[in-house]
Design an enzyme around this catalytic site. Structure first.
Site, PDB file in Angstrom:
ATOM      1  N   ASP A 136       0.833  -1.192   0.000  1.00  0.00           N
ATOM      2  CA  ASP A 136       0.000   0.000   0.000  1.00  0.00           C
ATOM      3  C   ASP A 136       0.877   1.256   0.000  1.00  0.00           C
ATOM      4  OD1 ASP A 136      -2.182   1.663   0.164  1.00  0.00           O
ATOM      5  OD2 ASP A 136      -2.275   1.603   2.337  1.00  0.00           O
ATOM      6  N   CYS A 191     -17.254  -6.040 -14.864  1.00  0.00           N
ATOM      7  CA  CYS A 191     -18.270  -5.194 -14.232  1.00  0.00           C
ATOM      8  C   CYS A 191     -19.554  -5.170 -15.079  1.00  0.00           C
ATOM      9  CB  CYS A 191     -17.760  -3.760 -14.061  1.00  0.00           C
ATOM     10  SG  CYS A 191     -16.658  -3.552 -12.657  1.00  0.00           S
ATOM     11  N   CYS A 194     -23.271  -3.444 -14.480  1.00  0.00           N
ATOM     12  CA  CYS A 194     -23.465  -3.178 -13.039  1.00  0.00           C
ATOM     13  C   CYS A 194     -22.981  -1.768 -12.691  1.00  0.00           C
ATOM     14  CB  CYS A 194     -22.675  -4.219 -12.245  1.00  0.00           C
ATOM     15  SG  CYS A 194     -22.699  -3.957 -10.464  1.00  0.00           S
ATOM     16  N   CYS A 197     -21.896  -0.012  -7.079  1.00  0.00           N
ATOM     17  CA  CYS A 197     -20.978   0.757  -6.228  1.00  0.00           C
ATOM     18  C   CYS A 197     -21.227   2.256  -6.398  1.00  0.00           C
ATOM     19  CB  CYS A 197     -19.531   0.401  -6.551  1.00  0.00           C
ATOM     20  SG  CYS A 197     -19.126   0.489  -8.300  1.00  0.00           S
ATOM     21  N   CYS A 244     -14.386   3.280   4.977  1.00  0.00           N
ATOM     22  CA  CYS A 244     -15.741   3.003   4.477  1.00  0.00           C
ATOM     23  C   CYS A 244     -15.631   1.808   3.526  1.00  0.00           C
ATOM     24  CB  CYS A 244     -16.268   4.226   3.735  1.00  0.00           C
ATOM     25  SG  CYS A 244     -17.716   3.914   2.700  1.00  0.00           S
ATOM     26  N   CYS A 247     -18.693   0.604  -1.077  1.00  0.00           N
ATOM     27  CA  CYS A 247     -18.591   0.246  -2.499  1.00  0.00           C
ATOM     28  C   CYS A 247     -17.993  -1.138  -2.701  1.00  0.00           C
ATOM     29  CB  CYS A 247     -17.852   1.312  -3.297  1.00  0.00           C
ATOM     30  SG  CYS A 247     -16.215   1.693  -2.673  1.00  0.00           S
ATOM     31  N   CYS A 251     -20.594  -4.878  -3.950  1.00  0.00           N
ATOM     32  CA  CYS A 251     -20.070  -5.475  -5.186  1.00  0.00           C
ATOM     33  C   CYS A 251     -20.396  -6.974  -5.232  1.00  0.00           C
ATOM     34  CB  CYS A 251     -18.561  -5.257  -5.260  1.00  0.00           C
ATOM     35  SG  CYS A 251     -17.865  -5.982  -6.753  1.00  0.00           S
TER      36      CYS A 251
HETATM   37  S1  SF4 Z   1     -20.289  -3.100  -7.783  1.00  0.00           S
HETATM   38 FE1  SF4 Z   1     -18.480  -4.292  -8.411  1.00  0.00          FE
HETATM   39  S2  SF4 Z   1     -19.108  -5.308 -10.318  1.00  0.00           S
HETATM   40 FE2  SF4 Z   1     -20.557  -3.671  -9.926  1.00  0.00          FE
HETATM   41  S3  SF4 Z   1     -19.743  -1.943 -11.102  1.00  0.00           S
HETATM   42 FE3  SF4 Z   1     -18.999  -1.747  -9.014  1.00  0.00          FE
HETATM   43  S4  SF4 Z   1     -17.008  -2.737  -9.045  1.00  0.00           S
HETATM   44 FE4  SF4 Z   1     -18.082  -3.419 -10.888  1.00  0.00          FE
HETATM   45  S1  SF4 Z   2     -15.278   4.073   0.162  1.00  0.00           S
HETATM   46 FE1  SF4 Z   2     -16.489   3.857  -1.707  1.00  0.00          FE
HETATM   47  S2  SF4 Z   2     -18.634   4.039  -1.048  1.00  0.00           S
HETATM   48 FE2  SF4 Z   2     -17.367   4.798   0.616  1.00  0.00          FE
HETATM   49  S3  SF4 Z   2     -17.331   7.003   0.246  1.00  0.00           S
HETATM   50 FE3  SF4 Z   2     -15.484   6.123  -0.702  1.00  0.00          FE
HETATM   51  S4  SF4 Z   2     -16.064   5.749  -2.814  1.00  0.00           S
HETATM   52 FE4  SF4 Z   2     -17.941   6.061  -1.674  1.00  0.00          FE
END
Ligand code: SF4
Ligand code: SF4
Length: 318
Positions: A136, A191, A194, A197, A244, A247, A251
């Site tokens: 990271d 993806c 979809c 997220c 957080c 997202c 998924c």
């Molecule tokens: S939720 Fe997952 S599969 Fe759906 S658009 Fe976002 S990253 Fe892609």
């Molecule tokens: S972690 Fe993902 S869902 Fe949460 S605020 Fe950031 S971009 Fe949005």
């Protein structure tokens, strides 16, 4: 089949076995090169200030694009995924939430130690080589390298998604001055249509394949050093006081997540069950106990209190 071909494949197979033995869920290998295709997007990300106060991202532009500049002599990038998906997490009625990756001991130490062990074994089996390890770490375009090494695709939520186990992984790299047999980059993006997220992000930080970190709760609760959190995010924080996961939670690929096997990532026994009042009255001593050696320390006591206070003010849960 030439002996050189066999040698390179033998090395790569050995490295992947050693990675498995050291707890890495997946390992892939890519030839080191300048990631020219990322130059434009990296420039525009920085120009649009989407990195917020993370000024370190502006440094070492060339090193970020080319691992051979970062560590001269690098021939191969070994990309690794380390699972952090926990067995238990906050119940829906919990007063606050901390991102899954920060529940246990700081991953920088845990994963780096695993990598050091891994390199030791590599050198025993394959001979000495020059290397650098990263977890990271800003100077490496980690997701791009993981994709290049065939470990997954970069989803619309900007996370690396592995088709077998989703996205709850730490990404790590070994830059090595050793030639190896290389994996094929993942060309496909699964993806499809979809956009869960994007629709689920409470602060509108996501556009397909792009994140505005300065609007992301993860950034706002961790990297943001201002005393106040911008008013416009009032009522959007849900229960997050550090990071957080929304997202990733929505998924569909994360239905394939499996529980990690890393004892160091086990949370403090009280962390998942503190009451509303205990969070509100959290003292510096309790903070030290709960987050001893934890990555939550990155937000510092004052930052965490600010985040708790922000939820409290907005009456979102506390
Ligand atoms: S939720 Fe997952 S599969 Fe759906 S658009 Fe976002 S990253 Fe892609
Ligand atoms: S972690 Fe993902 S869902 Fe949460 S605020 Fe950031 S971009 Fe949005």
């Amino acid at each position: 089949m030439s002996s050189r071909y066999e040698l390179l494949h033998h090395r790569s197979r050995t490295i992947k076995q050693i990675a498995k033995q050291n707890g890495f869920a997946f390992a892939g290998i890519a030839k080191a090169r300048r990631l020219d295709e990322h130059e434009k997007s990296l420039k525009s990300y920085l120009e649009q200030q989407h990195h917020g106060q993370m000024h370190y991202m502006e440094n070492h532009f060339e090193k970020r694009l080319d691992p051979r500049v970062l560590h001269p002599g690098t021939k191969s990038v070994i990309s690794l995924l380390y699972n952090y998906y926990p067995e238990s997490f906050y119940e829906s009625e919990a007063p606050v939430k901390i991102t899954r990756y920060a529940l246990g001991k700081d991953y920088h130490f845990v994963v780096k130690n695993r990598m050091r062990e891994m390199v030791k074994e590599m050198q025993q089996q394959l001979g000495e080589f020059s290397y650098r390890v990263f977890v990271d770490s800003a100077p490496v375009l980690e997701r791009a390298w993981a994709r290049e090494a065939g470990l997954g695709w970069i989803g619309k939520n900007t996370m690396l998604i592995n088709p077998k186990q989703g996205s709850f992984f730490f990404l790590a790299e070994i830059l090595a001055d050793m030639e190896l047999a290389y994996d094929k980059p993942m060309q496909k993006d699964f993806c499809g249509n979809c956009r869960r997220c994007i629709d689920a992000c409470p602060t509108d930080a996501l556009k397909p394949y792009k994140i505005d970190a300065s609007r992301c709760i993860s950034y706002l609760t961790i990297e943001n050093k201002n005393e106040q959190i911008p008013e416009e995010f009032r009522e959007q924080y849900q229960k997050w006081i550090f990071g957080c996961d929304i997202c990733q939670e929505v998924c569909p690929w994360n239905r394939f997540s499996i529980t990690h096997q890393e004892p160091e990532f086990e949370p403090h026994e009280k962390l998942l069950s503190l009451s509303k009042q205990q969070w509100q009255e959290l003292t510096r001593e309790e903070y030290q106990q709960l987050f001893k050696k934890s990555t939550v320390k990155r937000a510092k006591f004052e930052g965490l209190k600010r985040n708790i206070h922000f939820l409290n003010e907005n009456n979102q849960s506390l």
